[in-house]
Scaffold this motif. Sequence first.
Motif, PDB file in Angstrom:
ATOM      1  N   ASN A   1       0.819  -1.216   0.000  1.00  0.00           N
ATOM      2  CA  ASN A   1       0.000   0.000   0.000  1.00  0.00           C
ATOM      3  C   ASN A   1       0.853   1.266   0.000  1.00  0.00           C
ATOM      4  O   ASN A   1       0.658   2.179   0.804  1.00  0.00           O
ATOM      5  CB  ASN A   1      -0.951   0.005   1.205  1.00  0.00           C
ATOM      6  N   ARG A   2       1.792   1.330  -0.922  1.00  0.00           N
ATOM      7  CA  ARG A   2       2.610   2.529  -1.047  1.00  0.00           C
ATOM      8  C   ARG A   2       3.009   2.720  -2.516  1.00  0.00           C
ATOM      9  O   ARG A   2       3.111   1.751  -3.282  1.00  0.00           O
ATOM     10  CB  ARG A   2       3.841   2.462  -0.151  1.00  0.00           C
ATOM     11  N   TYR A   3       3.221   3.969  -2.896  1.00  0.00           N
ATOM     12  CA  TYR A   3       3.659   4.305  -4.245  1.00  0.00           C
ATOM     13  C   TYR A   3       5.184   4.272  -4.236  1.00  0.00           C
ATOM     14  O   TYR A   3       5.829   5.079  -3.565  1.00  0.00           O
ATOM     15  CB  TYR A   3       3.148   5.689  -4.643  1.00  0.00           C
ATOM     16  N   GLU A   4       5.763   3.323  -4.982  1.00  0.00           N
ATOM     17  CA  GLU A   4       7.207   3.124  -4.956  1.00  0.00           C
ATOM     18  C   GLU A   4       7.845   3.669  -6.224  1.00  0.00           C
ATOM     19  O   GLU A   4       7.339   3.445  -7.338  1.00  0.00           O
ATOM     20  CB  GLU A   4       7.533   1.640  -4.800  1.00  0.00           C
ATOM     21  N   ILE A   5       8.945   4.375  -6.058  1.00  0.00           N
ATOM     22  CA  ILE A   5       9.698   4.937  -7.181  1.00  0.00           C
ATOM     23  C   ILE A   5      11.116   4.380  -7.139  1.00  0.00           C
ATOM     24  O   ILE A   5      11.833   4.533  -6.141  1.00  0.00           O
ATOM     25  CB  ILE A   5       9.726   6.476  -7.115  1.00  0.00           C
ATOM     26  N   GLY A   6      11.508   3.704  -8.208  1.00  0.00           N
ATOM     27  CA  GLY A   6      12.824   3.086  -8.276  1.00  0.00           C
ATOM     28  C   GLY A   6      13.925   4.088  -8.567  1.00  0.00           C
ATOM     29  O   GLY A   6      13.691   5.285  -8.774  1.00  0.00           O
ATOM     30  N   ASN A   7      15.136   3.573  -8.605  1.00  0.00           N
ATOM     31  CA  ASN A   7      16.307   4.419  -8.805  1.00  0.00           C
ATOM     32  C   ASN A   7      17.275   3.675  -9.722  1.00  0.00           C
ATOM     33  O   ASN A   7      17.937   2.725  -9.298  1.00  0.00           O
ATOM     34  CB  ASN A   7      16.957   4.725  -7.453  1.00  0.00           C
ATOM     35  N   SER A   8      17.344   4.118 -10.981  1.00  0.00           N
ATOM     36  CA  SER A   8      18.186   3.424 -11.964  1.00  0.00           C
ATOM     37  C   SER A   8      19.669   3.670 -11.738  1.00  0.00           C
ATOM     38  O   SER A   8      20.509   3.063 -12.416  1.00  0.00           O
ATOM     39  CB  SER A   8      17.797   3.857 -13.386  1.00  0.00           C
TER      40      SER A   8
ATOM     41  N   GLY B   1       7.285  11.733   2.171  1.00  0.00           N
ATOM     42  CA  GLY B   1       6.311  12.656   2.743  1.00  0.00           C
ATOM     43  C   GLY B   1       5.240  13.076   1.766  1.00  0.00           C
ATOM     44  O   GLY B   1       4.196  13.614   2.159  1.00  0.00           O
ATOM     45  N   ALA B   2       5.458  12.835   0.460  1.00  0.00           N
ATOM     46  CA  ALA B   2       4.469  13.185  -0.559  1.00  0.00           C
ATOM     47  C   ALA B   2       3.451  12.060  -0.717  1.00  0.00           C
ATOM     48  O   ALA B   2       3.639  10.947  -0.204  1.00  0.00           O
ATOM     49  CB  ALA B   2       5.170  13.465  -1.881  1.00  0.00           C
ATOM     50  N   MET B   3       2.360  12.352  -1.460  1.00  0.00           N
ATOM     51  CA  MET B   3       1.335  11.346  -1.736  1.00  0.00           C
ATOM     52  C   MET B   3       0.992  11.369  -3.218  1.00  0.00           C
ATOM     53  O   MET B   3       0.939  12.427  -3.856  1.00  0.00           O
ATOM     54  CB  MET B   3       0.070  11.596  -0.912  1.00  0.00           C
ATOM     55  N   LEU B   4       0.779  10.168  -3.786  1.00  0.00           N
ATOM     56  CA  LEU B   4       0.320   9.983  -5.161  1.00  0.00           C
ATOM     57  C   LEU B   4      -0.683   8.847  -5.172  1.00  0.00           C
ATOM     58  O   LEU B   4      -0.496   7.836  -4.479  1.00  0.00           O
ATOM     59  CB  LEU B   4       1.490   9.641  -6.096  1.00  0.00           C
ATOM     60  N   GLU B   5      -1.764   9.021  -5.960  1.00  0.00           N
ATOM     61  CA  GLU B   5      -2.772   7.960  -6.067  1.00  0.00           C
ATOM     62  C   GLU B   5      -3.281   7.542  -4.686  1.00  0.00           C
ATOM     63  O   GLU B   5      -3.534   6.365  -4.437  1.00  0.00           O
ATOM     64  CB  GLU B   5      -2.183   6.746  -6.806  1.00  0.00           C
ATOM     65  N   ASP B   6      -3.399   8.526  -3.764  1.00  0.00           N
ATOM     66  CA  ASP B   6      -3.882   8.287  -2.398  1.00  0.00           C
ATOM     67  C   ASP B   6      -2.975   7.358  -1.594  1.00  0.00           C
ATOM     68  O   ASP B   6      -3.408   6.703  -0.642  1.00  0.00           O
ATOM     69  CB  ASP B   6      -5.307   7.700  -2.418  1.00  0.00           C
ATOM     70  N   ASN B   7      -1.716   7.281  -1.982  1.00  0.00           N
ATOM     71  CA  ASN B   7      -0.750   6.460  -1.261  1.00  0.00           C
ATOM     72  C   ASN B   7       0.503   7.287  -0.986  1.00  0.00           C
ATOM     73  O   ASN B   7       0.876   8.172  -1.779  1.00  0.00           O
ATOM     74  CB  ASN B   7      -0.355   5.215  -2.076  1.00  0.00           C
ATOM     75  N   PHE B   8       1.158   7.016   0.142  1.00  0.00           N
ATOM     76  CA  PHE B   8       2.417   7.686   0.446  1.00  0.00           C
ATOM     77  C   PHE B   8       3.491   7.232  -0.546  1.00  0.00           C
ATOM     78  O   PHE B   8       3.551   6.072  -0.949  1.00  0.00           O
ATOM     79  CB  PHE B   8       2.853   7.385   1.878  1.00  0.00           C
ATOM     80  N   VAL B   9       4.348   8.159  -0.914  1.00  0.00           N
ATOM     81  CA  VAL B   9       5.408   7.894  -1.888  1.00  0.00           C
ATOM     82  C   VAL B   9       6.680   7.452  -1.163  1.00  0.00           C
ATOM     83  O   VAL B   9       7.093   8.080  -0.175  1.00  0.00           O
ATOM     84  CB  VAL B   9       5.697   9.135  -2.749  1.00  0.00           C
ATOM     85  N   PHE B  10       7.289   6.398  -1.672  1.00  0.00           N
ATOM     86  CA  PHE B  10       8.545   5.883  -1.127  1.00  0.00           C
ATOM     87  C   PHE B  10       9.581   5.826  -2.249  1.00  0.00           C
ATOM     88  O   PHE B  10       9.275   5.378  -3.368  1.00  0.00           O
ATOM     89  CB  PHE B  10       8.362   4.483  -0.547  1.00  0.00           C
ATOM     90  N   ASN B  11      10.803   6.239  -1.944  1.00  0.00           N
ATOM     91  CA  ASN B  11      11.919   6.163  -2.893  1.00  0.00           C
ATOM     92  C   ASN B  11      12.926   5.117  -2.439  1.00  0.00           C
ATOM     93  O   ASN B  11      13.070   4.845  -1.249  1.00  0.00           O
ATOM     94  CB  ASN B  11      12.648   7.510  -2.984  1.00  0.00           C
TER      95      ASN B  11
END
Length: 735
Positions: A523-530, A572-582
């Motif tokens: 239940n979190r918006y995950e952003i990868g790191n290339s 600390g940000a939110m996208l698609e009603d989910n907290f964003v994780f990097n």
Amino acid sequence: MKQLYILLLFAFISSISFSQNHIKGNIKAEDSSNLENVTIQIIGTNLYTQSDENGNFELKDIPKGKIDLAFYLIGYEQKTISQIITENETILSIILQEKEQHLEEVVVSAIFNKAQSQTVMKVEHKTMDEMQKNGASSLIDGLTTIPGISNISTGNSIGKPVIRGLSSSRVLVYTQGVRLENQQFGEEHGLGLNANGIESVEVIKGPASLLYGSDAIGGVIYFNPEKFAPIGETKTNIAQQFYSNTNGTSTSFGVKTSPSNWKFLARGNYTSHEDYKIPSGDKVINTRSIEKDFKTGIGYSNSDFSTDFRYNYNNLDLGLPEEDLVNEGNRNPLFPKQEIDNHILSLNQKVYFNNSKLEADLGYSYNNRKELEAADEIALYMKLKTANYNVKYYLPKIANVETIVGVQGMHQTNENFGEELLIPNAVTNDIGGFATFNYEKNQHSIIAGLRFDNRKVEAETHGEAGEEGYFEAIDKKFQSFNAALGYKTDWTSKFTSRINIASGFRAPNLSELTSNGVHEGSNRYEIGNSNLKNEQNFQVDLNLEYKSEHFEMFTNGFYNHIDNYIFISPTGAMLEDNFVFNYLQSNAYLFGGEVGIHFHPHPFDWLHFTSSFESVTGKQSNDAYLPLIPANQWKNNIKGEFDIQNWLTKGFASLQVNHTLEQNNFSTFETKTNDYTLINLGFGGTVKLGKSTIDLSLNANNLFDKTYINHLSRLKADGIPNMGRNLIIGMNFKI
């Protein structure tokens, strides 16, 4: 498939030559009485037999050259001898000394095929029979009986192993001699293996990249498949287990035969669980599961070569617990749920020369994973296909030095077919070469090795830039040199020490490199790191052991430093009603260990008391605690072994008192976990019915229905307790 054709041709060529080497012998006790049911095994092969009522045994079509023979019998000192086979027939006379001690299995995962006490690298070994006697309700649950091993769980059916605080892609799992690849980076995804048809497990705690390459930074869990029947025998069994908490049932049927050089086995299993109950009596909705499993194997061996082909099909239909689900039915999983098909094929080929050996493992696995939100809505659908190979040449022994050189590799493709993408379509290629050396003289042993690995990851572009589900094409290479050095010495006949220094590495996985969307399992918006780099670690292990006839003690300590440790952190940000994780990187370190005793006092040799304490602390370089670090544990077990006249043999009764301390060392997005104590009981034995036997067991886990939450439970965030009292009845009919 190219590698498969090459290996099959390799096997055919090796079968052109054929010889009839065999060993006969007799085994006696010191009082000259014949010993029956002694297990005789040729180390490094699947050839074994047992002595008859006169103490006689025979092994046919054994490898030529130098072999190591191990002799096992409960109540007698284990004996290992080396023998050079120069004639068609070798005759041996063996005397075993009576002694109360535990049998030591030959370690397969450490590649030099030595008994546990002989290995420089400390390897933990447990048989499935031992784990089931301790009340293990699943394969992953059984692993946690080994000091230093924990479990990240989602209900009763999903579990991921943790070795000294490291998990997920940092722990490499091997089964049937090949690496298991089944999207193991997913938090809500388990092993996809069934305990039936697995003989034993071996655990290497610490970096094992020298032997296995990338992803072995935290350690290796090595599952040994069920052995073939002894030569000239046919065995059949039906096993049944019942679980009170989930109204669960597990049925397994197996048959195996070894009429001559040929060997065959097959086993089928069906397991079903309802939702598990917590101590309040409520059920955790949609923790139910249905599992179907089939394993088969065929082998052939003679004096010049041996072949072992295995296939495992596992189908798992399991629910994913969520809020506001309406309970319907009992066993069929509700939506959302997972449907997973896993196929594993493996081929092990050995060719024996006069003083050396060539061994090749070729594997192919096909993981078909679906996550369904509704009957007609396949949210996630991934097909992961992996071909891997591992070729090793055991050079002729020179003086006291054994040498192995090898090459390993993997070709993997991931394809998406669902509405959502967790990771993009991608191709991964690995290749690595290594050399390792083992020196033994008197009470001293040294192991050393070097390895180089190269991994290439290519992923396709998908979606629109700036939108959820967009994946940028990547073409990345990861390389690493690694080394290991270990020293073992027997200071006295009772006291042994080991020290191992090793480096390891892990290339970032596709999820860490490319994620861009909501990960439903967490239940979190995950952003990868290339731009992520290799994780590179350096670990020091120290092991001290004292073993006498009635008292054993061990101490294991470790320090593990990891450069570029990959972790996920909230923005600390939110996208698609989910907290964003990097995904980020930072240096980290872990330290801790295990200490334990085993006491069986004379003259009460039937009584056993074991106690162990395990601890691990994990921090980033800024002293922030790492996530998913298990709480410290103190485990105690009192077990009595007995026979009741002639109708119950190998009887046992046990009391386990396991205390888990509170976990105050939690990461920024975790919470404190309270301490708790669990009481377990066990009872069982073997009943003889003519020529057949029945192994019976009754276990009561969490006997007093204690309400508790494990720190590594993924349901902890919702305040959902772990399972309440669970009675497990087991029956194994051996025909």
